[in-house]
Design a protein around this motif. Sequence first.
Motif, mmCIF file in Angstrom:
data_model
loop_
_atom_site.group_PDB
_atom_site.id
_atom_site.type_symbol
_atom_site.label_atom_id
_atom_site.label_comp_id
_atom_site.label_asym_id
_atom_site.label_seq_id
_atom_site.Cartn_x
_atom_site.Cartn_y
_atom_site.Cartn_z
ATOM 1 N N UNK A 18 107.468 43.005 39.372
ATOM 2 C CA UNK A 18 106.959 41.759 38.781
ATOM 3 C C UNK A 18 105.539 41.485 39.270
ATOM 4 N N UNK A 19 105.282 41.738 40.530
ATOM 5 C CA UNK A 19 103.927 41.561 41.049
ATOM 6 C C UNK A 19 102.936 42.493 40.386
ATOM 7 N N UNK A 25 97.220 40.963 34.153
ATOM 8 C CA UNK A 25 96.409 39.873 33.615
ATOM 9 C C UNK A 25 94.939 39.969 33.988
ATOM 10 N N UNK A 26 94.587 40.823 34.939
ATOM 11 C CA UNK A 26 93.189 40.962 35.346
ATOM 12 C C UNK A 26 92.366 41.613 34.241
ATOM 13 N N UNK A 27 92.898 42.639 33.621
ATOM 14 C CA UNK A 27 92.166 43.365 32.581
ATOM 15 C C UNK A 27 91.761 42.498 31.406
ATOM 16 N N UNK A 64 93.255 41.126 22.883
ATOM 17 C CA UNK A 64 93.191 41.508 24.301
ATOM 18 C C UNK A 64 94.157 40.675 25.138
ATOM 19 N N UNK A 65 94.372 39.434 24.766
ATOM 20 C CA UNK A 65 95.242 38.546 25.542
ATOM 21 C C UNK A 65 96.708 38.977 25.464
ATOM 22 N N UNK A 66 97.090 39.686 24.413
ATOM 23 C CA UNK A 66 98.491 40.099 24.299
ATOM 24 C C UNK A 66 98.900 41.001 25.463
ATOM 25 N N UNK A 67 97.971 41.781 25.996
ATOM 26 C CA UNK A 67 98.303 42.636 27.144
ATOM 27 C C UNK A 67 98.723 41.794 28.342
ATOM 28 N N UNK A 70 102.177 40.243 27.689
ATOM 29 C CA UNK A 70 103.265 41.200 27.872
ATOM 30 C C UNK A 70 103.563 41.402 29.351
ATOM 31 N N UNK A 71 102.533 41.457 30.177
ATOM 32 C CA UNK A 71 102.736 41.576 31.618
ATOM 33 C C UNK A 71 103.473 40.370 32.179
#
Length: 86
Positions: A18-19, A25-27, A64-67, A70-71
């Motif tokens: 999970x971490x 979210x950084x990308x 781009x935000x979808x990545x 998903x995380x």
Amino acid sequence: MEGITSEAFVLGCSAIGAGLAVIAGIGPGVGQGIAAGYGASAVGRNPGAQGTIMSTMLVGQAVAETTGLYGLVVALLLMFVKPLMP
């Protein structure tokens, strides 16, 4: 001396996973910042194309935000649903 139970091992690995998933979210954050900077620069060079530039930039940022989302979903599943537990 007792060893680690399989349940504790799975829960620990789920927390680590999970971490790592939240780090995804950084990308998107960096990519959206770069896109916004280039969009502002393009509008500064050609103010007449502001509508086209802004709409294209916003669609790209949404993709781009979808990545990152998903995380976040994977992290929430690992922390609260615990799909690896019997």
